[in-house]
Design an enzyme around this catalytic site. Structure first.
Site, PDB file in Angstrom:
ATOM      1  N   HIS A 161      39.123   4.730 -36.219  1.00 28.33           N
ATOM      2  CA  HIS A 161      38.015   4.667 -37.164  1.00 28.33           C
ATOM      3  C   HIS A 161      38.325   3.645 -38.249  1.00 28.33           C
ATOM      4  O   HIS A 161      39.387   3.686 -38.871  1.00 28.33           O
ATOM      5  CB  HIS A 161      37.773   6.032 -37.811  1.00 28.33           C
ATOM      6  CG  HIS A 161      37.025   6.983 -36.932  1.00 28.33           C
ATOM      7  ND1 HIS A 161      36.396   8.105 -37.416  1.00 28.33           N
ATOM      8  CD2 HIS A 161      36.799   6.973 -35.597  1.00 28.33           C
ATOM      9  CE1 HIS A 161      35.814   8.759 -36.418  1.00 28.33           C
ATOM     10  NE2 HIS A 161      36.058   8.086 -35.303  1.00 28.33           N
ATOM     11  N   LYS A 205      45.148  14.760 -45.533  1.00 26.64           N
ATOM     12  CA  LYS A 205      46.525  14.382 -45.845  1.00 26.64           C
ATOM     13  C   LYS A 205      47.589  15.370 -45.368  1.00 26.64           C
ATOM     14  O   LYS A 205      48.774  15.040 -45.354  1.00 26.64           O
ATOM     15  CB  LYS A 205      46.673  14.198 -47.359  1.00 26.64           C
ATOM     16  CG  LYS A 205      45.945  12.983 -47.884  1.00 26.64           C
ATOM     17  CD  LYS A 205      46.636  11.700 -47.467  1.00 26.64           C
ATOM     18  CE  LYS A 205      45.713  10.515 -47.519  1.00 26.64           C
ATOM     19  NZ  LYS A 205      45.324   9.979 -46.238  1.00 26.64           N
TER      20      LYS A 205
END
Length: 390
Positions: free
Chosen positions: A72, A297
């Protein structure tokens, strides 16, 4: 029994550390309290930074990710009924992220470990690291009613937030920082094509929504809900109706719906433990820190911990140096706190906080408007999203 490094936990961080050590000729043993099937059945994150992708390839477990993963180059933010693209690739000088499920990462690392003769004990009960504050640590565990002892040089606690590693650290030396958010994410997985080719983060008066995917035919969707919500009160029909309300009309009309494969509600928290080293015991990944999933994350932070600890162990065994081990906690925490900041900021930016008042809401709207119209602000988001350097 003796080994050089005992790794507690066979999630992605434990498996990745174990494989890097095995490739380097450093003997290690993984102890996992659950069965292999249970570990592979956990459905978790799916956005990988380039640094983690590179580490999977270094471990020799990246081939399927490169074949089947979805690169992406951007993400979409929606608010005020409009969709805005953040061009990660151009804003960061050519960096991107890879959408590839954590379950698949775990599977690939397990396959690699078995192929290279790595040792893992599943369903190891009552794992306990001992004497790690001295020069001769060892770990005990129970298997099939028999207590075993493993002497080692070091113990790596890769066993998650609820694991034994952090609980074994001396309370007098451990300091924790935590924020619990007043909402959770109701998430589903459905065997339907994604509504968009990139992730959509939506800020709406009804609450946050996220449109993600695991493949071109499997979608992962979330909506912000109060903590007191019960998953059994959410039928598939109710979920689809709700997420479509939170998206721009054009996007909502394109959404393909279908029966959910999995449905759950996850609370959100920010958490950091300091330090990450206690003698010869090291905390890695969720054992030492948790981030809300808004910034993608959690898994990536675990990978950077592995990077620092593996390099330190390699330096110790090849050069007889303690420098990397001595600096592990401080080095890892510098990156952890930056990721904690980014995840907190993304959470604050995209969710509705009912106690923020009208002023707080106007500030959030102004920040969103500034973000999408300022290249500097968009660049800051993009740099953090693709991952800060190790």
């Amino acid at each position: 029994m003796r080994t050089q490094v005992v790794i507690i936990g066979s999630g992605p961080s434990g498996l990745l550390l174990g494989q890097l050590l095995t490739n380097a000729g450093i003997d290690n043993l993984i102890l996992e309290r659950s069965s292999k099937e249970h570990v592979l059945g956990r459905i978790r994150a799916g956005v990988l930074e380039e640094g983690m992708c590179a580490m999977l390839e270094e471990a020799g477990a990246g081939a399927r990710m490169r074949r089947e993963g979805l690169p992406h180059e951007g993400i979409d933010l929606t608010f005020d009924g409009r969709q805005h693209r953040i061009d990660l690739f151009n804003l960061t000088g050519g960096k991107k992220v890879m959408v590839y499920g954590q379950t698949e990462v775990t599977h690939d690392l397990m396959d690699k470990r078995e192929a290279t003769g790595g040792k893992t004990v599943y369903e190891a009960a009552n794992v306990s690291p001992r004497d790690f504050d001295g020069g001769k640590p060892y770990v005990t565990y129970e298997k099939d009613g028999v207590t075993h002892r493993v002497d080692c040089d070091f113990v790596a606690g890769c066993d998650g937030y609820h694991g034994v590693a952090r609980r074994s650290a001396p309370e007098a030396l451990l300091k924790t920082y935590e924020r619990v958010y007043p909402f959770g994410w109701l998430g589903i997985i459905a065997e339907v094509p994604p509504v968009n080719h990139e992730l959509i983060y939506a800020n709406h008066p009804r609450g946050f929504a996220l449109c993600s995917m695991r493949s071109l035919v499997r979608s992962r969707y979330y909506v912000q809900v109060p903590l007191e919500e019960r998953v059994e009160d959410w039928s598939d029909e109710r979920f689809w109706d709700e997420i479509r309300r939170r998206l721009p009309a054009e996007t909502a009309e394109k959404m393909t719906t279908g029966p959910s494969v999995e449905k759950s509600i996850a609370p959100l928290r920010s958490f950091v433990a300091e330090p990450l080293r206690f003698g010869r015991l090291f905390l890695v990944g969720d054992a030492g820190h948790i981030v809300p999933p808004t910034g993608a994350k959690g898994l990536n932070l675990a990978a950077s911990d592995v990077r620092y600890l593996f390099d330190a162990l390699l330096e110790h065994y090849r050069e007889n140096s303690q420098a990397g081990l001595d600096g592990y906690s401080e080095k890892a925490l510098r990156r952890i706190w930056k990721a904690e900041r980014f995840s907190w900021w993304m959470t604050s930016l995209m969710h509705r906080f009912h106690d923020s008042g009208d002023f707080g809401q106007k500030i959030q709207e102004a920040e969103l408007d500034y973000l999408v119209h300022s290249r500097a602000a968009s660049t800051s988001l993009a740099e953090n999203y693709v991952g800060l350097p190790y």
